[in-house]
Design a protein around this motif. Structure first.
Motif, PDB file in Angstrom:
ATOM      1  N   GLN A   1      20.997  44.950 -49.582  1.00 59.92           N
ATOM      2  CA  GLN A   1      20.963  46.264 -50.233  1.00 59.92           C
ATOM      3  C   GLN A   1      20.877  46.111 -51.758  1.00 59.92           C
ATOM      4  OE1 GLN A   1      20.512  49.315 -48.976  1.00 59.92           O
ATOM      5  NE2 GLN A   1      20.338  48.337 -46.981  1.00 59.92           N
ATOM      6  N   ASP A   2      21.635  45.180 -52.342  1.00 54.71           N
ATOM      7  CA  ASP A   2      21.574  44.958 -53.799  1.00 54.71           C
ATOM      8  C   ASP A   2      20.178  44.504 -54.218  1.00 54.71           C
ATOM      9  OD1 ASP A   2      24.203  45.708 -54.253  1.00 54.71           O
ATOM     10  OD2 ASP A   2      24.966  43.654 -54.287  1.00 54.71           O
TER      11      ASP A   2
ATOM     12  N   LYS B   1      17.372  45.115 -52.709  1.00 56.74           N
ATOM     13  CA  LYS B   1      16.469  46.275 -52.600  1.00 56.74           C
ATOM     14  C   LYS B   1      16.562  47.138 -53.852  1.00 56.74           C
ATOM     15  CE  LYS B   1      16.602  46.709 -47.574  1.00 56.74           C
ATOM     16  NZ  LYS B   1      17.007  47.583 -46.457  1.00 56.74           N
ATOM     17  N   GLU B   2      17.791  47.349 -54.320  1.00 59.34           N
ATOM     18  CA  GLU B   2      17.977  48.175 -55.519  1.00 59.34           C
ATOM     19  C   GLU B   2      17.323  47.532 -56.745  1.00 59.34           C
ATOM     20  OE1 GLU B   2      21.588  49.697 -58.393  1.00 59.34           O
ATOM     21  OE2 GLU B   2      22.040  49.300 -56.288  1.00 59.34           O
ATOM     22  N   PHE B   3      17.604  46.266 -56.985  1.00 57.14           N
ATOM     23  CA  PHE B   3      17.074  45.582 -58.169  1.00 57.14           C
ATOM     24  C   PHE B   3      15.560  45.398 -58.115  1.00 57.14           C
ATOM     25  CE2 PHE B   3      21.528  44.046 -58.559  1.00 57.14           C
ATOM     26  CZ  PHE B   3      21.771  44.527 -59.838  1.00 57.14           C
TER      27      PHE B   3
ATOM     28  N   ASP C   1      13.417  47.395 -56.556  1.00 59.43           N
ATOM     29  CA  ASP C   1      12.750  48.685 -56.319  1.00 59.43           C
ATOM     30  C   ASP C   1      12.136  48.774 -54.932  1.00 59.43           C
ATOM     31  OD1 ASP C   1      13.373  49.589 -58.920  1.00 59.43           O
ATOM     32  OD2 ASP C   1      11.628  48.553 -59.728  1.00 59.43           O
TER      33      ASP C   1
ATOM     34  N   GLU D   1      12.524  50.225 -50.902  1.00 56.40           N
ATOM     35  CA  GLU D   1      13.095  51.392 -50.239  1.00 56.40           C
ATOM     36  C   GLU D   1      14.443  51.028 -49.607  1.00 56.40           C
ATOM     37  OE1 GLU D   1      12.039  54.534 -50.297  1.00 56.40           O
ATOM     38  OE2 GLU D   1      10.450  53.872 -51.650  1.00 56.40           O
ATOM     39  N   PRO D   2      15.501  51.764 -49.930  1.00 55.91           N
ATOM     40  CA  PRO D   2      16.834  51.387 -49.457  1.00 55.91           C
ATOM     41  C   PRO D   2      17.029  51.495 -47.949  1.00 55.91           C
ATOM     42  CG  PRO D   2      16.913  53.456 -50.678  1.00 55.91           C
ATOM     43  CD  PRO D   2      15.522  52.926 -50.803  1.00 55.91           C
TER      44      PRO D   2
END
Length: 107
Positions: A55-56, A58-60, A62, A64-65
């Motif tokens: 999940q981290d 994916k955030e960094f 960009d 899709e979460p």
């Protein structure tokens, strides 16, 4: 790359080999800095593995979460003579990265 994230990277080195390295602006090239200090990497080994993004990540990166996303994990150990000068772990977006390998001397 073009304002978009393609990679997360953690780089580790022996602080005794690069005194003062973190006390000034980081250089454009770690390998250039090692070369200037008489420690140019003479060989390295990489491992490359496809995996699912956390999940981290994916955030960094960009991504899709709520979707499954693949990344490429690259681990490297670089050596100068008989001294390890760098260990790194990188996570690349698999849709924005191509791995090129060269075998043998460059001509």
């Amino acid at each position: 790359a073009g304002g978009e994230a393609i990679c997360l990277q953690d780089v580790y080195f022996v602080a005794d080999l690069l005194p003062g390295f973190l006390e000034r602006t980081l250089p454009d090239s770690l390998y250039g800095e090692l070369g200037q200090r008489g420690l140019p990497p003479t060989w390295s080994e990489d491992s490359v593995q496809a995996d699912l993004a956390t999940q981290d990540e994916k955030e960094f990166l960009d991504l899709e979460p709520d979707e499954l996303a693949t990344v490429l994990r690259v681990s490297r150990r670089a050596v100068s003579g008989d001294r390890v000068v760098e260990v790194s772990r990188s996570v690349y977006r698999s849709d924005r990265f191509t791995l090129y390998l060269q075998l043998g001397p460059q001509t």
